[in-house]
Design a protein around this motif. Structure first.
Motif, PDB file in Angstrom:
ATOM      1  N   GLY A 196      12.249   4.904   2.609  1.00 43.02           N
ATOM      2  CA  GLY A 196      12.086   3.476   2.859  1.00 43.02           C
ATOM      3  C   GLY A 196      11.302   3.153   4.110  1.00 43.02           C
ATOM      4  N   GLU A 197      10.867   4.175   4.853  1.00 40.35           N
ATOM      5  CA  GLU A 197      10.046   3.919   6.038  1.00 40.35           C
ATOM      6  C   GLU A 197       8.697   3.322   5.655  1.00 40.35           C
ATOM      7  OE1 GLU A 197      10.183   6.892   9.493  1.00 40.35           O
ATOM      8  OE2 GLU A 197      10.770   8.087   7.745  1.00 40.35           O
ATOM      9  N   ILE A 198       8.197   3.735   4.490  1.00 44.08           N
ATOM     10  CA  ILE A 198       6.966   3.161   3.958  1.00 44.08           C
ATOM     11  C   ILE A 198       7.301   2.482   2.633  1.00 44.08           C
ATOM     12  CG2 ILE A 198       4.651   3.616   3.066  1.00 44.08           C
ATOM     13  CD1 ILE A 198       4.465   6.010   4.920  1.00 44.08           C
ATOM     14  N   GLU A 199       6.952   1.215   2.547  1.00 43.28           N
ATOM     15  CA  GLU A 199       7.193   0.460   1.319  1.00 43.28           C
ATOM     16  C   GLU A 199       5.871  -0.116   0.832  1.00 43.28           C
ATOM     17  OE1 GLU A 199       9.486  -3.625  -0.159  1.00 43.28           O
ATOM     18  OE2 GLU A 199       9.968  -2.724   1.784  1.00 43.28           O
ATOM     19  N   ILE A 200       5.577   0.102  -0.444  1.00 49.23           N
ATOM     20  CA  ILE A 200       4.365  -0.429  -1.052  1.00 49.23           C
ATOM     21  C   ILE A 200       4.784  -1.270  -2.252  1.00 49.23           C
ATOM     22  CG2 ILE A 200       2.113   0.125  -2.041  1.00 49.23           C
ATOM     23  CD1 ILE A 200       2.267   2.832  -0.675  1.00 49.23           C
ATOM     24  N   ALA A 201       4.483  -2.559  -2.203  1.00 50.42           N
ATOM     25  CA  ALA A 201       5.003  -3.448  -3.235  1.00 50.42           C
ATOM     26  C   ALA A 201       4.116  -4.667  -3.411  1.00 50.42           C
ATOM     27  CB  ALA A 201       6.418  -3.893  -2.870  1.00 50.42           C
ATOM     28  N   PRO A 202       4.133  -5.290  -4.593  1.00 52.11           N
ATOM     29  CA  PRO A 202       3.392  -6.539  -4.799  1.00 52.11           C
ATOM     30  C   PRO A 202       3.936  -7.644  -3.908  1.00 52.11           C
ATOM     31  CG  PRO A 202       4.132  -5.598  -6.887  1.00 52.11           C
ATOM     32  CD  PRO A 202       4.826  -4.851  -5.805  1.00 52.11           C
ATOM     33  N   ILE A 203       3.132  -8.647  -3.664  1.00 56.35           N
ATOM     34  CA  ILE A 203       3.520  -9.719  -2.750  1.00 56.35           C
ATOM     35  C   ILE A 203       4.750 -10.465  -3.245  1.00 56.35           C
ATOM     36  CG2 ILE A 203       1.972 -11.413  -3.813  1.00 56.35           C
ATOM     37  CD1 ILE A 203       1.502 -12.510  -0.971  1.00 56.35           C
ATOM     38  N   ALA A 204       4.970 -10.516  -4.556  1.00 57.97           N
ATOM     39  CA  ALA A 204       6.136 -11.222  -5.096  1.00 57.97           C
ATOM     40  C   ALA A 204       7.443 -10.642  -4.574  1.00 57.97           C
ATOM     41  CB  ALA A 204       6.112 -11.181  -6.624  1.00 57.97           C
ATOM     42  N   PHE A 205       7.426  -9.350  -4.172  1.00 57.50           N
ATOM     43  CA  PHE A 205       8.633  -8.699  -3.678  1.00 57.50           C
ATOM     44  C   PHE A 205       8.977  -9.109  -2.245  1.00 57.50           C
ATOM     45  CE2 PHE A 205       9.497  -4.907  -6.580  1.00 57.50           C
ATOM     46  CZ  PHE A 205       8.854  -5.502  -7.664  1.00 57.50           C
ATOM     47  N   MET A 206       8.125  -9.882  -1.598  1.00 57.85           N
ATOM     48  CA  MET A 206       8.358 -10.285  -0.206  1.00 57.85           C
ATOM     49  C   MET A 206       9.228 -11.543  -0.101  1.00 57.85           C
ATOM     50  SD  MET A 206       6.692  -7.958   1.441  1.00 57.85           S
ATOM     51  CE  MET A 206       6.908  -6.793   0.085  1.00 57.85           C
ATOM     52  N   ARG A 207       9.385 -12.276  -1.178  1.00 60.49           N
ATOM     53  CA  ARG A 207      10.096 -13.552  -1.134  1.00 60.49           C
ATOM     54  C   ARG A 207      11.548 -13.351  -0.687  1.00 60.49           C
ATOM     55  NH1 ARG A 207       8.786 -18.363  -2.887  1.00 60.49           N
ATOM     56  NH2 ARG A 207       7.005 -17.542  -4.083  1.00 60.49           N
ATOM     57  N   GLY A 208      11.992 -14.226   0.226  1.00 60.97           N
ATOM     58  CA  GLY A 208      13.373 -14.226   0.680  1.00 60.97           C
ATOM     59  C   GLY A 208      13.702 -13.209   1.747  1.00 60.97           C
ATOM     60  N   ARG A 209      12.699 -12.460   2.231  1.00 61.51           N
ATOM     61  CA  ARG A 209      12.950 -11.402   3.203  1.00 61.51           C
ATOM     62  C   ARG A 209      12.490 -11.813   4.593  1.00 61.51           C
ATOM     63  NH1 ARG A 209      10.279  -6.050   0.816  1.00 61.51           N
ATOM     64  NH2 ARG A 209      11.404  -5.168   2.598  1.00 61.51           N
ATOM     65  N   THR A 210      13.016 -11.128   5.609  1.00 62.93           N
ATOM     66  CA  THR A 210      12.516 -11.238   6.968  1.00 62.93           C
ATOM     67  C   THR A 210      12.055  -9.843   7.381  1.00 62.93           C
ATOM     68  OG1 THR A 210      14.043 -13.024   7.535  1.00 62.93           O
ATOM     69  CG2 THR A 210      13.045 -11.814   9.367  1.00 62.93           C
ATOM     70  N   LEU A 211      10.789  -9.713   7.702  1.00 59.24           N
ATOM     71  CA  LEU A 211      10.187  -8.407   7.955  1.00 59.24           C
ATOM     72  C   LEU A 211      10.142  -8.144   9.456  1.00 59.24           C
ATOM     73  CD1 LEU A 211       7.280  -8.727   5.344  1.00 59.24           C
ATOM     74  CD2 LEU A 211       9.592  -7.822   4.995  1.00 59.24           C
ATOM     75  N   SER A 212      11.228  -7.572   9.976  1.00 57.53           N
ATOM     76  CA  SER A 212      11.354  -7.285  11.414  1.00 57.53           C
ATOM     77  C   SER A 212      11.090  -5.808  11.685  1.00 57.53           C
ATOM     78  CB  SER A 212      12.756  -7.653  11.905  1.00 57.53           C
ATOM     79  OG  SER A 212      13.034  -9.015  11.681  1.00 57.53           O
ATOM     80  N   ASP A 213      10.671  -5.499  12.927  1.00 58.93           N
ATOM     81  CA  ASP A 213      10.424  -4.119  13.358  1.00 58.93           C
ATOM     82  C   ASP A 213       9.517  -3.381  12.375  1.00 58.93           C
ATOM     83  OD1 ASP A 213      12.260  -4.165  15.675  1.00 58.93           O
ATOM     84  OD2 ASP A 213      13.792  -4.385  14.117  1.00 58.93           O
ATOM     85  N   ALA A 214       8.475  -4.099  11.907  1.00 52.44           N
ATOM     86  CA  ALA A 214       7.627  -3.532  10.862  1.00 52.44           C
ATOM     87  C   ALA A 214       6.154  -3.834  11.130  1.00 52.44           C
ATOM     88  CB  ALA A 214       8.027  -4.097   9.497  1.00 52.44           C
ATOM     89  N   PHE A 215       5.317  -2.965  10.604  1.00 48.78           N
ATOM     90  CA  PHE A 215       3.879  -3.223  10.550  1.00 48.78           C
ATOM     91  C   PHE A 215       3.585  -3.605   9.110  1.00 48.78           C
ATOM     92  CE2 PHE A 215      -0.065  -2.343  13.049  1.00 48.78           C
ATOM     93  CZ  PHE A 215      -0.965  -2.824  12.114  1.00 48.78           C
ATOM     94  N   VAL A 216       3.159  -4.852   8.909  1.00 49.30           N
ATOM     95  CA  VAL A 216       3.022  -5.407   7.568  1.00 49.30           C
ATOM     96  C   VAL A 216       1.542  -5.661   7.275  1.00 49.30           C
ATOM     97  CG1 VAL A 216       3.828  -7.188   5.968  1.00 49.30           C
ATOM     98  CG2 VAL A 216       5.238  -6.563   7.957  1.00 49.30           C
ATOM     99  N   ILE A 217       1.063  -5.166   6.136  1.00 45.96           N
ATOM    100  CA  ILE A 217      -0.342  -5.342   5.747  1.00 45.96           C
ATOM    101  C   ILE A 217      -0.408  -5.990   4.373  1.00 45.96           C
ATOM    102  CG2 ILE A 217      -2.528  -4.182   5.250  1.00 45.96           C
ATOM    103  CD1 ILE A 217      -1.556  -1.887   7.093  1.00 45.96           C
ATOM    104  N   LEU A 218      -1.167  -7.053   4.275  1.00 48.93           N
ATOM    105  CA  LEU A 218      -1.458  -7.670   2.980  1.00 48.93           C
ATOM    106  C   LEU A 218      -2.927  -7.428   2.667  1.00 48.93           C
ATOM    107  CD1 LEU A 218      -0.734  -9.436   0.544  1.00 48.93           C
ATOM    108  CD2 LEU A 218      -1.267 -11.448   1.953  1.00 48.93           C
TER     109      LEU A 218
END
Length: 342
Positions: free
Chosen positions: A234-256
């Motif tokens: 789970g250190e690396i997660e690769i997912a479509p943008i729809a999977f981001m809904r309802g989340r808070t992305l803390s302590d992360a490097f996030v790339i769209l």
């Protein structure tokens, strides 16, 4: 050594000398069969001759000065352990010849910045498990500085300019050093101009084709076993943008990636996932939108709405920043010129 270049009979020539401290590096500087020297001569219209650890450069003053700076840039990269190939040489020549320098309000200052970057490449670089990455264009240098400094970056421009690749490399570097706990890579699952129909398999197998460029960048910067292990943990997660809904992305490097294919609502949802101690990079080409006709690109909408917002930076790449085959940059310029006249 290569044959003397035709610099023109009516041009006033100068001769510049450059001397290198370590003659052992010169073999790599010249390249196999002097291919690096030949590339510089052909691109800049100069003649380069070597005697010992000294090189003489003959040509028109501006071209000879650029050739000297390119040679110094290559030498410094070899000193710092960078592998030199034809693409690196081409990139250094392009950096020192960037037409935007000539159009700058203070071209002498812009030229000096480029020379400093060439002479001290370690000031702007990204270290990963598999390689150390240096900028291959003026704009890439600016982008890499922002990746290391800013919290939210929009990277805009055509394919082949390194937008996503450098963002993934910076994310991997920060994951390795512990600056962030996880790496989240996302793309909208939008078909690029063709209907691919039903895809077999489970959900991961259905969306993986859309996310393949992100996997490619990961495998280029991390050993394969580490990529697989970090994905499983789970250190690396690769997912479509729809999977981001309802989340808070803390302590992360996030790339769209491919952000031009988000809707305005999707982009707002994604940007508001931003959590504490995180960094977010949004990459896309505003001229390559694959949304249905009439739909507003979330990328263009966000860049317009967030213009001037403190903490948000924008880097705009152009055809001259393309670091694939040199022909790709010419193709981009040709299409952009055609589009402008239509």
């Amino acid at each position: 050594m290569a044959k003397k270049s035709n610099v023109g009979a009516n041009v006033d020539l100068v001769t510049l000398d450059v001397e290198f401290d370590d003659p052992r590096i010169l073999g790599e500087l010249f390249g196999e069969y002097d291919r690096n020297i030949v590339a510089i001569e052909n691109r800049l219209g100069v003649y380069i001759a070597a005697r010992g650890n000294k090189l003489k450069i003959e040509g028109e003053k501006e071209a000879a000065t650029k050739a000297r700076d390119v040679l110094i840039g290559i030498y410094k990269r070899i000193e710092e352990g960078q592998e030199i190939d034809a693409a690196v040489v081409e990139a250094i020549i392009s950096m020192i010849s960037d037409p935007r320098i000539a159009r700058s309000s203070k071209p002498e200052n812009a030229q000096e910045q480029v020379k400093q970057a060439l002479a001290a490449p370690s000031k702007v670089m990204i270290r990963t498990r598999k390689k150390t990455i240096f900028p291959r264009s003026v704009r890439q240098g600016e982008y890499m500085e922002k990746l290391a400094r800013d919290d939210m970056i929009f990277a805009l421009g055509p394919a082949g300019t390194g937008k996503t690749y450098l963002a993934v490399a910076q994310a991997v570097s920060q994951l390795i050093t512990g600056s962030v706990d996880r790496l989240i890579l996302s793309r909208p699952a939008v078909e690029a101009g063709e209907k691919i129909g039903f895809l077999p398999g489970d959900l991961k197998e259905k969306v993986d084709p859309f996310l393949r460029p992100l996997y490619d960048a990961l495998y280029d910067t991390l050993p394969a076993e580490q990529v697989e292990r970090r994905i499983e943990s789970g250190e690396i997660e690769i997912a479509p943008i729809a999977f981001m809904r309802g989340r808070t992305l803390s302590d992360a490097f996030v790339i769209l990636d491919e952000a031009q294919n988000t809707t305005a609502a999707q982009m707002k949802m994604f940007l508001t996932r931003f959590g504490m101690n995180s960094r977010m990079v949004i990459c896309g080409d505003p001229k390559q939108v694959d949304l249905p006709d009439g739909a507003t690109s979330g990328l263009a909408d966000a860049v317009q709405k967030l213009d001037g917002v403190e903490g948000v930076s924008v880097v705009r790449f152009g055809a001259s920043d393309v670091v694939r085959h040199p022909l790709v940059g010419k193709i981009v310029e040709a299409y952009e010129g055609k589009d402008a006249t239509d």
